[in-house]
Design an enzyme around this catalytic site. Sequence first.
Site, PDB file in Angstrom:
ATOM      1  N   PRO A 145       0.813  -1.107   0.158  1.00 48.64           N
ATOM      2  CA  PRO A 145       0.054   0.144   0.048  1.00 48.64           C
ATOM      3  C   PRO A 145       0.960   1.227   0.102  1.00 48.64           C
ATOM      4  O   PRO A 145       2.148   1.505   0.130  1.00 48.64           O
ATOM      5  CB  PRO A 145      -0.949  -0.001   1.531  1.00 48.64           C
ATOM      6  CG  PRO A 145       0.232  -0.856   2.258  1.00 48.64           C
ATOM      7  CD  PRO A 145       0.774  -1.800   1.220  1.00 48.64           C
ATOM      8  N   TRP A 146       0.121   2.321  -0.221  1.00 49.63           N
ATOM      9  CA  TRP A 146       0.692   3.767  -0.228  1.00 49.63           C
ATOM     10  C   TRP A 146       1.203   4.228   1.051  1.00 49.63           C
ATOM     11  O   TRP A 146       2.023   5.164   1.269  1.00 49.63           O
ATOM     12  CB  TRP A 146       0.207   4.781  -1.062  1.00 49.63           C
ATOM     13  CG  TRP A 146      -1.320   4.925  -0.738  1.00 49.63           C
ATOM     14  CD1 TRP A 146      -2.209   4.276  -1.343  1.00 49.63           C
ATOM     15  CD2 TRP A 146      -1.723   5.698   0.324  1.00 49.63           C
ATOM     16  NE1 TRP A 146      -3.581   4.731  -0.541  1.00 49.63           N
ATOM     17  CE2 TRP A 146      -3.204   5.650   0.260  1.00 49.63           C
ATOM     18  CE3 TRP A 146      -1.342   6.533   1.345  1.00 49.63           C
ATOM     19  CZ2 TRP A 146      -4.141   6.474   1.403  1.00 49.63           C
ATOM     20  CZ3 TRP A 146      -2.022   7.177   2.114  1.00 49.63           C
ATOM     21  CH2 TRP A 146      -3.552   7.119   2.340  1.00 49.63           C
ATOM     22  N   LYS A 170       5.525  -5.428  -5.637  1.00 51.36           N
ATOM     23  CA  LYS A 170       4.730  -4.439  -6.412  1.00 51.36           C
ATOM     24  C   LYS A 170       4.213  -3.627  -5.598  1.00 51.36           C
ATOM     25  O   LYS A 170       3.084  -3.602  -4.726  1.00 51.36           O
ATOM     26  CB  LYS A 170       3.605  -5.239  -7.319  1.00 51.36           C
ATOM     27  CG  LYS A 170       3.301  -4.437  -8.609  1.00 51.36           C
ATOM     28  CD  LYS A 170       2.498  -2.815  -8.312  1.00 51.36           C
ATOM     29  CE  LYS A 170       1.117  -3.039  -7.941  1.00 51.36           C
ATOM     30  NZ  LYS A 170       0.493  -1.818  -7.915  1.00 51.36           N
ATOM     31  N   SER A 172       2.675   0.408  -4.521  1.00 55.10           N
ATOM     32  CA  SER A 172       1.589   1.187  -4.947  1.00 55.10           C
ATOM     33  C   SER A 172       2.125   2.215  -6.002  1.00 55.10           C
ATOM     34  O   SER A 172       3.104   2.958  -5.839  1.00 55.10           O
ATOM     35  CB  SER A 172       0.769   2.015  -3.928  1.00 55.10           C
ATOM     36  OG  SER A 172       0.059   2.762  -4.356  1.00 55.10           O
ATOM     37  N   SER A 222      -7.012  -2.177   0.728  1.00 56.29           N
ATOM     38  CA  SER A 222      -8.710  -2.124   1.096  1.00 56.29           C
ATOM     39  C   SER A 222      -9.368  -3.306   0.744  1.00 56.29           C
ATOM     40  O   SER A 222      -8.947  -4.393   0.029  1.00 56.29           O
ATOM     41  CB  SER A 222      -9.211  -1.197  -0.160  1.00 56.29           C
ATOM     42  OG  SER A 222      -9.303  -1.719  -1.438  1.00 56.29           O
ATOM     43  N   ILE A 223     -10.454  -3.306   1.484  1.00 54.75           N
ATOM     44  CA  ILE A 223     -11.404  -4.471   1.310  1.00 54.75           C
ATOM     45  C   ILE A 223     -11.767  -4.938  -0.126  1.00 54.75           C
ATOM     46  O   ILE A 223     -11.589  -5.923  -0.513  1.00 54.75           O
ATOM     47  CB  ILE A 223     -12.495  -4.360   2.231  1.00 54.75           C
ATOM     48  CG1 ILE A 223     -11.958  -4.143   3.914  1.00 54.75           C
ATOM     49  CG2 ILE A 223     -13.817  -5.363   1.887  1.00 54.75           C
ATOM     50  CD1 ILE A 223     -13.347  -4.109   4.580  1.00 54.75           C
ATOM     51  N   GLU A 243      -4.317  -8.413   4.573  1.00 58.50           N
ATOM     52  CA  GLU A 243      -4.568  -7.454   5.837  1.00 58.50           C
ATOM     53  C   GLU A 243      -5.345  -6.216   5.184  1.00 58.50           C
ATOM     54  O   GLU A 243      -4.694  -5.496   4.365  1.00 58.50           O
ATOM     55  CB  GLU A 243      -3.219  -6.912   6.397  1.00 58.50           C
ATOM     56  CG  GLU A 243      -3.386  -6.316   7.862  1.00 58.50           C
ATOM     57  CD  GLU A 243      -3.091  -4.725   7.460  1.00 58.50           C
ATOM     58  OE1 GLU A 243      -4.309  -4.153   7.700  1.00 58.50           O
ATOM     59  OE2 GLU A 243      -2.298  -4.185   7.417  1.00 58.50           O
TER      60      GLU A 243
END
Length: 473
Positions: A145-146, A170, A172, A222-223, A243
Amino acid sequence: MTALSPSGPLVDGKLVETPHTITVVNPATGEACAECPAATPELLERAVDAAVRAAPAWAKEPGARRWTLETVATVLDENREALARTLSTETGIPVRDAAMEAAGAAAFARHRAAGPLPVDSVHDDERQRVQVRRAPIGVVGAIIPWNAPLLISAEKISTAFATGNTVIVKPSPLAPLTTALLGELLAQSVPSGVLGVLPGGDELGAALVAHPAVGMISFTGSIDAGRAIMAAAAPRLKRLSLELGGNDAAIVLPDVSGGAVAKTAAKVYAGAFYRSGQVCAAIKRLYLPRPVFGEFTEALAALAGQAVVGDPFDPSVTMGPVSNRAQSDRVRGLVEDAVAAGGTVLAGGPEVSGPGYFHRPTLVTGLAADTALVAQEQFGPALPVLPYDEVDEAVAAANDTDYGLGASVWTTDPERGAEVAASLDAGSVWVNRHGVVSPEIPFGGMKQSGYGRANGAAGLDQYSELKTVSVRR
């Protein structure tokens, strides 16, 4: 190489040139600050092929893996300043917090380097020996994530290496620079093929998930994205570690009164607004007993009023910008919606004037449970504060959500706090603290907030195939 100009994706031990780039925006200015080299589908194929070829020998060399992880930790420590400056530039977190993230990343690598994989003994007697061993899955795809790219990259790389897997990371596209820089720094320090770092967009992430040679996907985000990854991984029954989002509730118990109010408010404020609230396990809903509601919210408002919001490289600044335009717009929209629904802003509110995506720490009261700011994950510097009359009422409200990542209980009686904590539906529940995550402690969510666990022995199991070896004597 400079901190903001990584040379290229890391593929099979080499930094490769690519004509494609990702424009990275500095959230403190709202302007482009760098072009990050972006991987192509062809580079993904090359990276996966290299990871597959490297996997058998890598799996058989636990000593080499531990040595490599120690080297990773050393590289992180020796380049902490460059990593922190890059991280601060692309995410907007204060540079001192970015340095703490770099230190935490090194701690993850050292923790996983500390010892061999555990072997569980089920039986060991004159009749039989039965052991459970941990075998590698193969190639792990790690999607980052970012909000905390360096720490989360280190956690995933370290756990994959410790369990004998090769890994392709990989990052964000909103914050690829720090992870790309990490790949460049490690290019000469890890064996060829065992680590790939491929910046790219969502299409590259989807290709990584779908690739038939990738046996596991480890994702933080995110979900909605987690659900999409689970669906895409289903045809090949890929192993998963997800997560996902959180809407962490904090409950202050009625015994917090008098002098304990200010002390507790300071800790709750930090749990909600650290790194501008852009932490998966930040406090995102606060439940206060009605008798101290006014005093407690006044203490929080005073702390919010003292926040220095601005340039993350300014030593006096305590809160940087929201990390990207989309997230800034979302936080502002949720606050505006809450006010339209009858909420009262006690502190914060409008964005800071000038360029960049700044938003002051904001407290909102007078909201119903179904107001978006209460019911959804805001992931930013806005906190809904709600009163309650009975503790059971607060627990029920805290649990009335599809989220289940974290929660906390605040009290002068830790044992009573532990009793209340046991009734909260979350993967991690803290008493008199919030969001404490460390390499040896399992972390992950219940309900829609995740699948599996990171960290600790549970994290090792997540990245392993459990193999039972049964010997008749």
